[in-house]
Design a protein around this motif. Sequence first.
Motif, PDB file in Angstrom:
ATOM      1  N   ALA A 211       5.798  -2.109 -11.299  1.00  0.00           N
ATOM      2  CA  ALA A 211       5.011  -1.461 -12.352  1.00  0.00           C
ATOM      3  C   ALA A 211       3.574  -1.986 -12.355  1.00  0.00           C
ATOM      4  N   ALA A 212       3.413  -3.296 -12.208  1.00  0.00           N
ATOM      5  CA  ALA A 212       2.073  -3.883 -12.165  1.00  0.00           C
ATOM      6  C   ALA A 212       1.307  -3.405 -10.939  1.00  0.00           C
ATOM      7  N   LEU A 213       1.998  -3.347  -9.800  1.00  0.00           N
ATOM      8  CA  LEU A 213       1.363  -2.905  -8.559  1.00  0.00           C
ATOM      9  C   LEU A 213       0.887  -1.460  -8.674  1.00  0.00           C
ATOM     10  N   ARG A 214       1.689  -0.632  -9.315  1.00  0.00           N
ATOM     11  CA  ARG A 214       1.365   0.787  -9.432  1.00  0.00           C
ATOM     12  C   ARG A 214       0.540   1.095 -10.688  1.00  0.00           C
ATOM     13  N   GLN A 215       0.313   0.077 -11.515  1.00  0.00           N
ATOM     14  CA  GLN A 215      -0.424   0.250 -12.770  1.00  0.00           C
ATOM     15  C   GLN A 215       0.251   1.293 -13.663  1.00  0.00           C
TER      16      GLN A 215
ATOM     17  N   TRP B  11      11.106   6.174  -5.087  1.00  0.00           N
ATOM     18  CA  TRP B  11      11.657   4.831  -4.946  1.00  0.00           C
ATOM     19  C   TRP B  11      12.899   4.564  -5.782  1.00  0.00           C
ATOM     20  N   LEU B  12      13.693   3.621  -5.292  1.00  0.00           N
ATOM     21  CA  LEU B  12      14.782   3.015  -6.054  1.00  0.00           C
ATOM     22  C   LEU B  12      14.758   1.514  -5.795  1.00  0.00           C
TER      23      LEU B  12
ATOM     24  N   ARG C 101       0.834  -1.204   0.000  1.00  0.00           N
ATOM     25  CA  ARG C 101       0.000   0.000   0.000  1.00  0.00           C
ATOM     26  C   ARG C 101       0.868   1.253   0.000  1.00  0.00           C
ATOM     27  N   THR C 102       1.954   1.203   0.770  1.00  0.00           N
ATOM     28  CA  THR C 102       2.887   2.341   0.798  1.00  0.00           C
ATOM     29  C   THR C 102       3.501   2.562  -0.574  1.00  0.00           C
ATOM     30  N   LEU C 103       3.847   1.472  -1.263  1.00  0.00           N
ATOM     31  CA  LEU C 103       4.407   1.568  -2.615  1.00  0.00           C
ATOM     32  C   LEU C 103       3.422   2.199  -3.589  1.00  0.00           C
ATOM     33  N   GLN C 104       2.143   2.014  -3.353  1.00  0.00           N
ATOM     34  CA  GLN C 104       1.124   2.599  -4.219  1.00  0.00           C
ATOM     35  C   GLN C 104       0.843   4.055  -3.854  1.00  0.00           C
ATOM     36  N   GLN C 105       0.933   4.377  -2.561  1.00  0.00           N
ATOM     37  CA  GLN C 105       0.518   5.699  -2.106  1.00  0.00           C
ATOM     38  C   GLN C 105       1.597   6.764  -2.266  1.00  0.00           C
TER      39      GLN C 105
END
Length: 273
Positions: free
Chosen positions: A246-250, A214-215, A204-208
Amino acid sequence: MPDSAEGMEKSSISWFDSHCHFDFRQFDDERKELWQRARHAGVRGMLIPGITLAQSQALAGFCQPDWYFAQGIHPYFLSQADFADLNGLESELKQSAAVAVGEIGIDKTLQQQAVDPEVESKRQWQFFTDQVAIAQSLKLPLILHIRGAHDEASSYLKQQGFSSGGIVHAFSGSVQQGRRWLDTGFKLGIGGAMTFPRAKKLRRTLQQLPSSAWLLETDAPDMSPAFLAGKTNTPEMIPLYGYLLAALRQESAEALSQQFKRNLNTVLPTIQF
């Protein structure tokens, strides 16, 4: 999920491993082959962090083109260090090609496991603050190892007016803590931890947080992804992490890889990638 990146189509997409202990002896017998496989998968460079003074001093001779290095004293290895090593580290950094000071930091889990937690805490903070001062004087970024101390460490750097930024390795804090690090000029490292079923909060943090936060990193040979089932981690995993994120973040993998190049150049401007 494939267990390697060998089958991934070659393209113009390129990646960078922002935290890889590729000098560790686990890789001695197959280092050349592993790097060739990572290159074939699209990995164009890596950053190897320092963990002790002696190992940091050896990195300049170890690294080949596209392998960059930092120099520092890791909290896990303070039992092997004395405060005179800080003078040696500063001298080394003044004349080496290190792109950052690190891997340094504060690890509360390690403190809690120590025979005397208070002594361990004071020692960690002394080495941390002294190495921050070295980085500040040399205008070098930091590679940070932070566990259970995101608020304290980011607050300290803000109080000191630290302005050279860096990377918070293996970030697993909250969205709010992530934003605080971003406000302090840091990027956040992410790798195999996001692949585990229990990592729902992290995903969720990676999406928000924005992609500019990020790296990608492996922390190889450690922090293997869930699908490696305890096997040795390698830089070859980086493209897989990129496609998963990339898939997680669309987002498209190509757009994400380009953003990560900009992120890297922002915090480690001496790296040519």
